[in-house]
Design a protein around this motif. Structure first.
Motif, PDB file in Angstrom:
ATOM      1  N   TRP A 380       0.797  -1.224   0.000  1.00  0.00           N
ATOM      2  CA  TRP A 380       0.000   0.000   0.000  1.00  0.00           C
ATOM      3  C   TRP A 380       0.832   1.278   0.000  1.00  0.00           C
ATOM      4  CZ3 TRP A 380      -4.803  -0.728  -1.277  1.00  0.00           C
ATOM      5  CH2 TRP A 380      -5.424  -1.952  -0.979  1.00  0.00           C
ATOM      6  N   ILE A 381       2.091   1.193   0.358  1.00  0.00           N
ATOM      7  CA  ILE A 381       2.922   2.408   0.418  1.00  0.00           C
ATOM      8  C   ILE A 381       4.088   2.346  -0.566  1.00  0.00           C
ATOM      9  CG2 ILE A 381       4.340   3.891   1.879  1.00  0.00           C
ATOM     10  CD1 ILE A 381       1.393   3.955   2.611  1.00  0.00           C
ATOM     11  N   ILE A 382       4.908   1.313  -0.449  1.00  0.00           N
ATOM     12  CA  ILE A 382       6.139   1.241  -1.236  1.00  0.00           C
ATOM     13  C   ILE A 382       5.847   1.115  -2.737  1.00  0.00           C
ATOM     14  CG2 ILE A 382       8.254  -0.057  -1.663  1.00  0.00           C
ATOM     15  CD1 ILE A 382       8.220   1.569   0.929  1.00  0.00           C
ATOM     16  N   ASN A 383       4.968   0.201  -3.112  1.00  0.00           N
ATOM     17  CA  ASN A 383       4.674  -0.011  -4.539  1.00  0.00           C
ATOM     18  C   ASN A 383       4.075   1.232  -5.206  1.00  0.00           C
ATOM     19  OD1 ASN A 383       5.696  -2.578  -4.330  1.00  0.00           O
ATOM     20  ND2 ASN A 383       3.712  -3.589  -4.197  1.00  0.00           N
ATOM     21  N   PRO A 384       3.046   1.876  -4.617  1.00  0.00           N
ATOM     22  CA  PRO A 384       2.548   3.123  -5.229  1.00  0.00           C
ATOM     23  C   PRO A 384       3.600   4.223  -5.271  1.00  0.00           C
ATOM     24  CG  PRO A 384       0.939   2.251  -3.681  1.00  0.00           C
ATOM     25  CD  PRO A 384       2.191   1.450  -3.495  1.00  0.00           C
ATOM     26  N   LEU A 385       4.427   4.304  -4.207  1.00  0.00           N
ATOM     27  CA  LEU A 385       5.484   5.318  -4.181  1.00  0.00           C
ATOM     28  C   LEU A 385       6.492   5.064  -5.293  1.00  0.00           C
ATOM     29  CD1 LEU A 385       6.874   7.719  -2.813  1.00  0.00           C
ATOM     30  CD2 LEU A 385       8.024   6.081  -1.298  1.00  0.00           C
ATOM     31  N   SER A 386       6.842   3.808  -5.524  1.00  0.00           N
ATOM     32  CA  SER A 386       7.799   3.463  -6.585  1.00  0.00           C
ATOM     33  C   SER A 386       7.245   3.820  -7.961  1.00  0.00           C
ATOM     34  CB  SER A 386       8.129   1.968  -6.528  1.00  0.00           C
ATOM     35  OG  SER A 386       8.681   1.618  -5.284  1.00  0.00           O
ATOM     36  N   VAL A 387       5.966   3.538  -8.172  1.00  0.00           N
ATOM     37  CA  VAL A 387       5.324   3.873  -9.444  1.00  0.00           C
ATOM     38  C   VAL A 387       5.327   5.386  -9.665  1.00  0.00           C
ATOM     39  CG1 VAL A 387       3.104   3.907 -10.650  1.00  0.00           C
ATOM     40  CG2 VAL A 387       3.890   1.804  -9.558  1.00  0.00           C
ATOM     41  N   THR A 388       4.984   6.131  -8.615  1.00  0.00           N
ATOM     42  CA  THR A 388       4.951   7.598  -8.718  1.00  0.00           C
ATOM     43  C   THR A 388       6.336   8.163  -9.004  1.00  0.00           C
ATOM     44  OG1 THR A 388       3.103   7.678  -7.155  1.00  0.00           O
ATOM     45  CG2 THR A 388       4.318   9.714  -7.515  1.00  0.00           C
ATOM     46  N   LEU A 389       7.346   7.699  -8.259  1.00  0.00           N
ATOM     47  CA  LEU A 389       8.709   8.199  -8.447  1.00  0.00           C
ATOM     48  C   LEU A 389       9.234   7.870  -9.845  1.00  0.00           C
ATOM     49  CD1 LEU A 389      10.382   7.336  -5.016  1.00  0.00           C
ATOM     50  CD2 LEU A 389       9.891   9.613  -5.933  1.00  0.00           C
ATOM     51  N   ALA A 390       8.966   6.662 -10.319  1.00  0.00           N
ATOM     52  CA  ALA A 390       9.460   6.251 -11.639  1.00  0.00           C
ATOM     53  C   ALA A 390       8.861   7.111 -12.744  1.00  0.00           C
ATOM     54  CB  ALA A 390       9.131   4.778 -11.877  1.00  0.00           C
ATOM     55  N   ALA A 391       7.543   7.295 -12.712  1.00  0.00           N
ATOM     56  CA  ALA A 391       6.880   8.099 -13.744  1.00  0.00           C
ATOM     57  C   ALA A 391       7.307   9.563 -13.674  1.00  0.00           C
ATOM     58  CB  ALA A 391       5.365   7.978 -13.608  1.00  0.00           C
ATOM     59  N   GLN A 392       7.392  10.110 -12.449  1.00  0.00           N
ATOM     60  CA  GLN A 392       7.778  11.513 -12.279  1.00  0.00           C
ATOM     61  C   GLN A 392       9.224  11.750 -12.704  1.00  0.00           C
ATOM     62  OE1 GLN A 392       6.053  14.383 -10.755  1.00  0.00           O
ATOM     63  NE2 GLN A 392       4.288  13.175 -11.365  1.00  0.00           N
ATOM     64  N   LEU A 393      10.107  10.828 -12.335  1.00  0.00           N
ATOM     65  CA  LEU A 393      11.520  10.971 -12.672  1.00  0.00           C
ATOM     66  C   LEU A 393      11.734  10.916 -14.180  1.00  0.00           C
ATOM     67  CD1 LEU A 393      14.342  11.226 -11.362  1.00  0.00           C
ATOM     68  CD2 LEU A 393      14.496   8.738 -11.460  1.00  0.00           C
ATOM     69  N   GLY A 394      11.051   9.993 -14.857  1.00  0.00           N
ATOM     70  CA  GLY A 394      11.235   9.843 -16.291  1.00  0.00           C
ATOM     71  C   GLY A 394      10.703  11.000 -17.102  1.00  0.00           C
ATOM     72  N   LEU A 396      10.269  14.141 -15.868  1.00  0.00           N
ATOM     73  CA  LEU A 396      10.740  15.427 -15.347  1.00  0.00           C
ATOM     74  C   LEU A 396      11.540  16.245 -16.364  1.00  0.00           C
ATOM     75  CD1 LEU A 396      10.994  17.400 -12.995  1.00  0.00           C
ATOM     76  CD2 LEU A 396      12.967  16.091 -12.184  1.00  0.00           C
ATOM     77  N   PRO A 397      12.541  15.661 -17.077  1.00  0.00           N
ATOM     78  CA  PRO A 397      13.293  16.472 -18.045  1.00  0.00           C
ATOM     79  C   PRO A 397      12.402  17.096 -19.123  1.00  0.00           C
ATOM     80  CG  PRO A 397      14.407  14.383 -17.646  1.00  0.00           C
ATOM     81  CD  PRO A 397      13.059  14.279 -17.010  1.00  0.00           C
ATOM     82  N   LYS A 472      10.168  28.227 -11.300  1.00  0.00           N
ATOM     83  CA  LYS A 472       9.657  28.673 -12.591  1.00  0.00           C
ATOM     84  C   LYS A 472      10.795  29.200 -13.464  1.00  0.00           C
ATOM     85  CE  LYS A 472       5.038  29.929 -10.899  1.00  0.00           C
ATOM     86  NZ  LYS A 472       4.004  30.982 -10.819  1.00  0.00           N
ATOM     87  N   ASN A 473      10.475  29.326 -14.752  1.00  0.00           N
ATOM     88  CA  ASN A 473      11.436  29.848 -15.746  1.00  0.00           C
ATOM     89  C   ASN A 473      12.749  29.061 -15.724  1.00  0.00           C
ATOM     90  OD1 ASN A 473       9.440  31.738 -16.118  1.00  0.00           O
ATOM     91  ND2 ASN A 473      10.524  33.387 -15.092  1.00  0.00           N
ATOM     92  N   ILE A 474      12.647  27.747 -15.632  1.00  0.00           N
ATOM     93  CA  ILE A 474      13.845  26.901 -15.625  1.00  0.00           C
ATOM     94  C   ILE A 474      14.313  26.717 -17.067  1.00  0.00           C
ATOM     95  CG2 ILE A 474      14.834  24.699 -14.928  1.00  0.00           C
ATOM     96  CD1 ILE A 474      12.489  24.384 -12.991  1.00  0.00           C
ATOM     97  N   PRO A 475      15.497  27.184 -17.422  1.00  0.00           N
ATOM     98  CA  PRO A 475      15.971  27.002 -18.806  1.00  0.00           C
ATOM     99  C   PRO A 475      16.479  25.585 -19.033  1.00  0.00           C
ATOM    100  CG  PRO A 475      17.610  28.190 -17.516  1.00  0.00           C
ATOM    101  CD  PRO A 475      16.431  27.972 -16.604  1.00  0.00           C
ATOM    102  N   LEU A 476      16.016  24.974 -20.105  1.00  0.00           N
ATOM    103  CA  LEU A 476      16.469  23.617 -20.439  1.00  0.00           C
ATOM    104  C   LEU A 476      16.279  23.402 -21.933  1.00  0.00           C
ATOM    105  CD1 LEU A 476      17.537  21.059 -18.882  1.00  0.00           C
ATOM    106  CD2 LEU A 476      15.249  20.115 -19.225  1.00  0.00           C
ATOM    107  N   GLY A 477      17.374  23.091 -22.628  1.00  0.00           N
ATOM    108  CA  GLY A 477      17.326  22.867 -24.064  1.00  0.00           C
ATOM    109  C   GLY A 477      17.098  21.411 -24.406  1.00  0.00           C
ATOM    110  N   LEU A 478      16.937  21.132 -25.699  1.00  0.00           N
ATOM    111  CA  LEU A 478      16.652  19.780 -26.172  1.00  0.00           C
ATOM    112  C   LEU A 478      17.792  18.817 -25.851  1.00  0.00           C
ATOM    113  CD1 LEU A 478      14.952  17.754 -27.757  1.00  0.00           C
ATOM    114  CD2 LEU A 478      16.016  18.609 -29.862  1.00  0.00           C
ATOM    115  N   VAL A 479      19.032  19.227 -26.127  1.00  0.00           N
ATOM    116  CA  VAL A 479      20.187  18.354 -25.882  1.00  0.00           C
ATOM    117  C   VAL A 479      20.325  18.071 -24.386  1.00  0.00           C
ATOM    118  CG1 VAL A 479      22.686  18.124 -26.120  1.00  0.00           C
ATOM    119  CG2 VAL A 479      21.355  19.204 -27.936  1.00  0.00           C
ATOM    120  N   GLU A 480      20.094  19.083 -23.568  1.00  0.00           N
ATOM    121  CA  GLU A 480      20.163  18.889 -22.114  1.00  0.00           C
ATOM    122  C   GLU A 480      19.100  17.901 -21.643  1.00  0.00           C
ATOM    123  OE1 GLU A 480      21.290  23.121 -20.246  1.00  0.00           O
ATOM    124  OE2 GLU A 480      19.796  23.210 -21.832  1.00  0.00           O
ATOM    125  N   ALA A 481      17.886  18.011 -22.182  1.00  0.00           N
ATOM    126  CA  ALA A 481      16.804  17.097 -21.815  1.00  0.00           C
ATOM    127  C   ALA A 481      17.141  15.658 -22.201  1.00  0.00           C
ATOM    128  CB  ALA A 481      15.496  17.529 -22.474  1.00  0.00           C
TER     129      ALA A 481
END
Length: 667
Positions: A380-394, A396-397, A472-481
């Motif tokens: 109920w905690i670890i598995n949903p947290l892992s799913v959330t972190l994985a999707a958010q991390l991937g 994020l860029p 806000k206003n975080i600069p990030l280009g295509l190559v960096e992403a």
């Protein structure tokens, strides 16, 4: 490659699509190359000695196929309506309405296919899609999907970005094969449709009307229409902004999460009714109903992607083949790109596939690292947290790349919201059914549903208001992403063997490449000195010195409006770290870097016969040193021709409504 070949086919297909916009090969040449490659691959497919050659040629085949698809989809047939357009004229067109788009405060938008068009008193049968703009005040009724309408319209080119780093709406429409916008002047006649498909689609509008006349609160009505029916056309802009800033926009945009929830509910119901022994029948029925739901909500790109992915996964199972989720992801993406190669440029396409991929790639390794000895806590905690972190991390860029903002609270908030969305999903389905019961019954369910939605809306508003955690206003280009994405991919190997140094190298190399790219871009931008006259109805000038920006603006301008639509995209795209604002007054000379900037009213120039437009007069051009002329930049959106304003038609006249923002670099 042997385990997941479809992923490699997909990657080379995408490379070919990107190359298709730059290469100028003839269509027949590409078809010939495809034919030769296909024939060669057919004859050497069983040769063990030529296995490497076969793999290389196969990748080349998919690359050439991607380029060919772009050429095919960019071809305009001779009977396309664009060939019969009359500029600045009211034309007759006959259209079939295909789908409803996002409305704005003034107009409702619809995508329609042009069946017929009139040009110089002659009628031509045509093809091609157009974006209808239907004025809300002039036309109160909502157009019915599938109906044929005879209209008088003015065809217009889609709006192109006139300021740097603004969203390219024209390009977005072209990627949907929409080349023109049609401003509807008059509806001449309506022919009702007889299509079963459109009858299912129009059930959506009937349910929307039922929701609008229910006892639910305004917030609950908006959420229910958006969450289950994909109708967020009339949703309040502040509410949408709150969902976006809190990182849960996916909750009100029907996507893979919704389809997965709906499918799981349908699957569970039929599984209980029919039993485990009839799993094949349960899968077939569940897939049928989930596609029926997809048609009901309009079968948008995100819905189609999710349904296709689920269908392919279970088709593998029905065919007694190993159900590999990576096969399903890659195959569904290949099918979509074969239908429309420009989907690869869609933000929704990129974010949805990125989220699903990283969910499969990182969720399990994360759960193994975080798991405890308590089974219930893990479930109920670890598995949903892992799913959330994985999707958010991937994602994020790419979220930062496209939206240039991120809230630190979005990850913990999503961790709470995803389990809560299960409750919301069941409650929304029940509430939708209760709408058709007598009001006495519905009033109780409406009270409970309003409470659930109010809790969600209030928490979302609170999260979005916490500016301390919002970047806000975080600069990030295509190559960096791309480098950040590679580093996220390599994290899996670190989780797999955290004590082996060799697994850290891909991660570290990606981060080093990211930092080098970021540093080189920073150095490049630190030496930029520019003057920018932005396109606006009033004076708006930017003086840039490296990452510093001074804005000279008309004193009557609304600062929040110009920041949101003009300045914030520019600041993020150009890596501006500090912006100052000053009011720009007429008759005052502004000195910057040895140059003079002056705003003059038309009454002050004897050659002008109108005072409707602001003129920016500047001595930036090198040619000015040799003559007494000035660079005249006309920044009024009503200006179309310099001669109409009494301005001499010379090379030193720049009209932002036609040529975009005026940018000149200084040494």
């Amino acid at each position: 490659m042997d385990k997941n070949p479809y992923i490699f086919y997909l990657l080379f297909l995408i490379i070919g699509i990107f190359l298709g916009d730059f290469l100028s090969f003839k269509f027949y040449f590409l078809i010939s190359i495809l034919g030769i490659l296909f024939t060669t691959l057919f004859f050497i497919r069983k040769s063990i000695k030529l296995r490497i050659t076969f793999s290389i040629l196969l990748f080349i085949f998919w690359t050439v196929l991607g380029t060919t698809l772009v050429k095919i989809n960019s071809y305009l047939p001779l009977h396309h309506y664009i060939h019969f357009k009359e500029d600045n004229a009211i034309q007759f067109i006959s259209v079939t309405v295909k789908e409803q788009g996002n409305s704005n405060s003034k107009s409702r938008k619809y995508v329609a296919e042009v069946n017929q068009i009139a040009n110089k008193d002659k009628f031509y049968s045509t093809c091609g899609d157009v974006l209808l703009l239907v004025d809300k005040e002039k036309f109160n009724s909502v157009l019915t999907l599938g109906n044929q309408y005879d209209l008088l319209v003015e065809l217009k080119d889609p709006i192109k970005p006139l300021n740097p780093h603004q969203f390219n709406y024209s390009q977005y429409l072209q990627q949907q094969y929409i080349l023109q916008m049609a401003d509807v002047k008059k509806i001449l006649s309506i022919t009702p449709h007889q299509s079963i498909l459109y009858k299912i689609k129009n059930l959506n509008q009937r349910v929307v009307e039922k929701i609008n006349h229910s006892n639910l609160s305004k917030e609950s009505k908006e959420f229910l229409k958006a969450y289950l029916l994909g109708d967020r056309f009339e949703m309040d802009k502040n509410t949408l902004e709150a969902y976006s800033q809190s990182g849960i926009m996916h909750l009100i945009a029907i996507s893979g999460m919704h389809i997965a929830f709906i499918f799981s509910i349908i699957f569970s119901v039929f599984h209980l009714c029919l039993g485990r022994k009839k799993r094949t029948l349960v899968i077939i029925i569940s897939l049928f109903f989930v596609w029926l739901f997809a048609i009901l909500v309009g079968l948008s790109s995100s819905v189609f992607r999710a349904c296709l992915m689920i269908s392919l996964f279970y088709i593998f199972e029905l065919l007694k083949r190993i159900s590999n989720i990576y096969h399903s992801i890659a195959l569904s993406a290949i099918v979509i790109l074969l239908i429309n190669p420009y989907e690869v440029y869609s933000i929704g396409f990129q974010l949805s596939y990125c989220a699903v991929f990283f969910l499969c790639w990182l969720a399990k390794p994360l759960s193994l690292i975080l798991k405890t000895n308590y089974k219930g806590f893990n479930q109920w905690i670890i598995n949903p947290l892992s799913v959330t972190l994985a999707a958010q991390l991937g994602t994020l860029p790419w979220v930062i790349f496209y939206f240039h903002q991120f809230s630190l609270l979005s990850i913990p908030f999503n961790f709470i919201i995803i389990p809560y969305s299960f409750i919301i999903t069941y409650a929304s389905i029940v509430e939708l059914l209760f709408l058709y019961l007598p009001n006495d019954f519905h009033s109780y369910s409406a009270f409970i549903y309003d409470f659930l939605i109010k809790l969600l809306v209030n928490s979302t508003s609170w999260i979005s208001s916490q500016n301390t955690f919002m970047y806000k206003n975080i600069p990030l280009g295509l190559v960096e992403a791309l480098f950040l994405t590679f580093s996220c991919v390599s994290i899996r190997y670190i989780f797999k063997s955290p004590y082996k140094l060799k697994y850290f190298f891909p991660f570290l190399l990606s981060l080093i490449a990211f930092q080098i790219t970021r540093l080189s871009l920073k150095i490049k931008n630190d030496y930029k000195k520019q003057v920018i006259v932005f396109h606006h109805t009033k004076t708006l000038v930017g003086l840039r010195n490296g990452n510093q920006l001074l804005i000279l603006k008309d004193s009557t301008l609304n600062l929040s409006d110009i920041q949101k639509h003009i300045l914030i995209p520019y600041e993020a795209g150009e890596r501006i770290s500090n912006t100052e604002y000053r009011n720009f007054y007429l008759d005052r000379d502004y000195f910057w870097e040895g140059k003079i900037i002056k705003a003059l009213n038309y009454k002050q120039l004897s050659t002008l016969n109108t005072n409707k437009t602001t003129i920016i007069v500047s001595s930036f051009e090198p040619s000015i040193k040799k003559s007494n002329s000035h660079s005249i930049i006309i920044s009024d959106s009503q200006a179309t021709k310099s001669n109409d304003l009494g301005v001499p038609s010379k090379e030193n006249v720049w009209i932002t409504s036609k040529q975009g923002a005026y940018i000149t670099s200084l040494p």
